[in-house]
Design an enzyme around this catalytic site. Structure first.
Site, mmCIF file in Angstrom:
data_model
loop_
_atom_site.group_PDB
_atom_site.id
_atom_site.type_symbol
_atom_site.label_atom_id
_atom_site.label_comp_id
_atom_site.label_asym_id
_atom_site.label_seq_id
_atom_site.Cartn_x
_atom_site.Cartn_y
_atom_site.Cartn_z
ATOM 1 N N LYS A 1 0.850 -1.186 0.000
ATOM 2 C CA LYS A 1 0.000 0.000 0.000
ATOM 3 C C LYS A 1 0.887 1.238 0.000
ATOM 4 C CE LYS A 1 -1.913 -1.570 3.775
ATOM 5 N NZ LYS A 1 -3.336 -1.507 3.517
ATOM 6 N N ARG A 2 0.254 2.374 -0.203
ATOM 7 C CA ARG A 2 0.982 3.643 -0.150
ATOM 8 C C ARG A 2 1.733 3.742 1.174
ATOM 9 N NH1 ARG A 2 -1.338 8.659 1.520
ATOM 10 N NH2 ARG A 2 -3.331 7.582 1.619
ATOM 11 N N THR B 1 -9.074 -0.984 0.494
ATOM 12 C CA THR B 1 -9.602 -1.959 -0.459
ATOM 13 C C THR B 1 -8.621 -3.116 -0.653
ATOM 14 O OG1 THR B 1 -8.756 -0.585 -2.278
ATOM 15 C CG2 THR B 1 -11.097 -0.360 -1.724
ATOM 16 N N LYS C 1 -9.289 -7.254 -1.282
ATOM 17 C CA LYS C 1 -8.702 -8.062 -2.350
ATOM 18 C C LYS C 1 -7.956 -9.262 -1.763
ATOM 19 C CE LYS C 1 -7.993 -3.748 -4.775
ATOM 20 N NZ LYS C 1 -7.042 -2.628 -4.880
#
Length: 818
Positions: A558-559, A666, A670
């Site tokens: 993730k970021r 999100t 996933k």
């Protein structure tokens, strides 16, 4: 006509080269010769990719035109989704899968000696987004088409977009992402959909007192359309991205006078608007470019929407009946003022009528509770660039504040909080407040996030408009994030529960019946292991690191941001490293820590965390004393395609943000959908994932959002917590003293001191419970049958997190469309 017949229905005669036995193969050869200018014998892999895309695109166009004609004929209400990001990823596999022609195309290419899997890897990722916000927008666009809802997505066609990340000596290096260098065969330029965009200048009143804006600078927004194919080709919607052009591409007088650079100044200034996503805004020039970008795409989009409505329905007063505009975060919030300008200045509506139309047309999705992410702009900058819009903002604000005084008797504190102008220092225009005031619906993206919106950033606006805030928990498209990225698992599910889940992801719940089935569990485990072998090979090939596919793959992708707490993960990794070395006789669970993500260009601490992760990886991976018990990998240039490799292979999903700070997430959805178990805090959608998969099938730890707030306000002293935790203290001492940075012993001292001094993100506060949760993970992993049963239950119970469900809720509750 059957679905698989659509690609072969319009076969053309070929000439100048041998034909194949397949009409579809002939069409690919035809595209290769007549649209690319290559003979099949001389074609390179990239030529075959382009020819294939063009061949598939022809059939997409048929459905695209049919979808548009049907919407026009029905007078259907359209959804317009405005987002500064669309992280759409590669489109070939998505389109083939949704059209149902993957195997037909594979066979046609094979007859030509071409491997579909090889050429599709050459398709670049569109660099149109950064992380969850942009990927959500892409999932939503796919679901809108899959649910047969007429829709346009609006954004910017970035030439370089989000940077390409390279890691040099552990440091992030930002390079231009050249995804458009060879063109994009999916897109179409719409020269008829051009709009003039103005900046600066002044506002004058005509003889009737009507305001008239005379911009000092004008440029042209040009529409570039990409078709978005829905599941089973039911509908094809439009992603319309804007590119900028100068009114005069070159000033010939300046060029002929010898000023060859200055002659192109207007073109360069216009093109800078669409060059890069999120220019660094740590300086005044960067802030101005960011605001110019946001107004540019908002103005072009709103002009396009109004033009289309008037063309088909005549009366701009009915706009809200035929158009639903969704603002994806605060980036397009200036659209509220732009629509008001068009309605009052160009269509001669009175202010109150225009305001009612505007509020009924717009809806706003909030994605963050972080104050720095709730955009605001200095009034002088806003007024200089958009003088007419500044007048409109002040007029809206006057109406808003009077309403607050009248309806709820707001005192000065509340008036200050709801105002569109922040006067707590330098006057700034609050874009989140503008979006809230100008919308009939304001939604959060997870149950906790929505509740916290009401209690924190929008508490006073919620008191004024208590019916406006609602929740729409995010979702992901199962087509890309299960069917396409994990074909092995999809085939297994088809065998076990039939094809119903392909059309309705919530039918994955039928898989619960197999959670304790030992034979099914072995097949489920075998699919996961095959995906892990593929990821291990990719890492060996690209990173030159060998990892064991039988180890636990512990993934945080993730970021990079302090609230997402990659730092907590790294510190626990250092602690685990020390424990393994101290007690090699223990039965340690072999583990591979996998990190991926980009840090914003000007975010010093995030970039330092990347450096620390890479330094820790280098030390641990080169230490023979840990053997195969622990490896650490940082995978550079995280994007959609890389996620599609990592997600199916993950065993453990790290969702460890500080409680109350992640809006939804999100990636958590996933990963869980693909059978990864979550280790996480009660933050964002983790809470709803826990409720869906069951508390026994997730590893929860740490403070709650309420407890975080209580600690922040209650005299929390992080140094005491650190000194009281042996493992945490030793890990931080090792990091601060230069164990992992021997050439720069004080490199990470600032990170560690930050934890000791204030620890805003509760890394120290949650460390011991996080470490304990990781040891519970170790214990669960040792019982393979039990772990697999937990993984099966995660896949079975995450169908609710489909973006189809989310979009259905938007359609019913907010947009008023079927």
């Amino acid at each position: 006509m059957s679905q698989n017949a659509t690609l072969t229905a319009h076969s053309d005669e070929t000439a100048g080269f041998p034909t194949s036995a397949s009409p579809l193969a002939d069409r690919i050869l035809n595209a290769l010769m007549y649209r690319i200018g290559k003979d099949g014998r001389a074609a390179k892999p990239h030529d075959w990719l382009t020819a294939t895309v063009l061949t598939v695109r022809d059939q997409v166009i048929d459905r695209w035109m049919a979808s548009t004609r049907a919407a026009h004929a029905a007078g259907a209400k359209r959804v317009y989704y405005l987002s500064l990001e669309f992280l759409i990823g590669r489109l070939l596999r998505d389109s083939l899968s949704n059209l149902g022609v993957v195997e037909e195309l594979r066979a046609a290419l094979s007859s030509l000696g071409v491997d579909l899997d090889v050429i599709r890897e050459l398709e670049p990722d569109a660099a149109l987004g950064n992380g969850g916000l942009g990927r959500l927008a892409a999932c939503f666009m796919e679901s809108l088409a899959s649910l047969d809802i007429p829709a346009y997505g609006y954004g910017i066609r970035y030439v370089n977009g989000m940077f390409r990340q390279r890691i040099d000596d552990g440091w992030q290096v930002e390079l231009p992402e050249t995804w458009l260098v060879h063109g994009n065969p999916w897109e179409f330029e719409r020269r008829e959909s051009n709009y003039t965009i103005g900046f600066g200048g002044e506002v004058m009143a005509n003889s009737d007192g009507q305001a008239k804006w005379w911009p000092a600078e004008r440029l042209i927004a040009v529409a570039i359309d990409t078709p978005v194919v829905g599941w089973r080709g039911k509908r094809v919607n439009t992603l319309r991205l804007w590119t900028a052009q100068a009114l005069d591409p070159i000033r010939l007088d300046a060029f002929n006078a010898g000023d060859h650079i200055g002659a192109l100044a207007d073109s360069n200034r216009a093109e800078s608007l669409t060059r890069v996503l999120y220019p660094a805004d740590s300086n005044a020039a960067g802030q101005e470019l960011r605001l110019r970008q946001e107004y540019f795409f908002s103005s072009a989009s709103i002009q396009d929407i109004v033009r289309r409505h008037v063309q088909y329905f005549g009366d701009v007063r009915t706009l809200a009946d035929k158009a639903a505009i969704q603002l994806n975060d605060t980036h397009p919030a200036v659209s509220v003022a732009e629509l008001m300008r068009l309605l009052t200045d160009l269509h001669d509506l009175d202010f109150d009528t225009a305001w009612n139309i505007t509020r009924e047309t717009f809806a706003y999705t909030n994605h963050t509770l972080l104050p720095e992410a709730l955009e605001s702009w200095p009034v002088p900058l806003f007024e200089r660039l958009l003088p007419r819009h500044m007048q409109i903002v002040y007029a809206i604000n006057a109406k808003l504040l009077k309403e607050a005084r009248r309806r709820i008797g707001a005192d000065d504190r509340m008036v200050s909080a709801v105002s569109l102008i922040d006067e707590g220092g330098e006057r700034r225009v609050r874009m989140a407040n503008l979006a809230f005031a100008g919308s009939h619906s304001v939604n959060g993206v997870a149950a906790l996030h929505t509740q916290l919106m009401k209690q924190t950033v929008f508490a006073d606006l919620h008191a004024l408009y208590p019916e406006r805030i609602n929740n729409k928990t995010n979702g992901v498209t199962p087509r890309r994030w299960l069917h396409q990225c994990n074909p092995g698992l999809t085939r297994l599910l088809l065998d076990a529960i039939g094809a119903g889940f392909l059309d309705d992801a919530e039918k994955l719940a039928d898989l619960n019946a197999f959670a304790d089935d030992a034979a099914f569990g072995e097949r489920f485990f075998a699919v996961k292991r095959a995906n892990k072998i593929a990821l291990a090979e990719y890492i060996r090939r690209t990173q030159k690191i060998r990892i064991d596919p039988d180890a636990l793959f512990d993934v945080q992708i993730k970021r990079i941001h302090e609230y997402k707490r990659q730092l907590l993960n790294i510190i626990e990794t250092v602690s685990l490293y020390d424990q393994i070395r101290s007690h090699p006789e223990h039965d340690w669970t072999p583990r591979v820590k996998i990190f991926a993500g980009k840090a914003a260009s000007s975010y010093h601490n995030a970039k330092l965390i990347i450096k620390l992760a890479n330094n820790v990886a280098r030390r641990i991976n080169s230490d023979p004393t840990v053997g195969g018990k622990l490896k650490v990998v940082f995978m550079p240039n995280y994007n959609v395609s890389l996620a599609e490799i990592i997600v199916p292979a993950a065993d453990l999903s790290e969702q460890i943000s500080t409680a109350g700070m992640e809006a939804s997430g999100t990636g958590n959805m996933k990963l869980a959908m693909n059978g990864a178990l979550t280790i996480g805090t009660l933050d964002g959608a983790n809470i709803e994932i826990r409720d869906r998969v069951g508390a026994d099938n997730i590893f929860i730890f740490g403070l709650t959002a309420d407890e975080v707030e209580a600690k922040r306000g209650g005299g929390y002293v992080p140094s005491r917590v650190i000194d009281g935790s042996r493992e945490l203290l030793q890990a931080l001492d090792a990091i601060a003293s230069g164990v992992f940075s021997p050439n720069e012993p004080r490199r990470f001292e600032g990170l560690v001191n930050g934890l000791r001094d204030h620890d805003w993100f509760m890394v120290a506060a949650d460390f011991d419970t996080y470490m304990a949760a990781q040891r519970r993970v170790d214990s669960a992993w040792r019982d393979r049958a039990h772990w697999t049963g937990m993984a099966v239950r995660n896949t079975a119970n995450t169908g609710w997190f489909s973006s189809d469900r989310t979009i259905s809720e938007y359609a019913t509750d907010i947009w008023g469309v079927r």
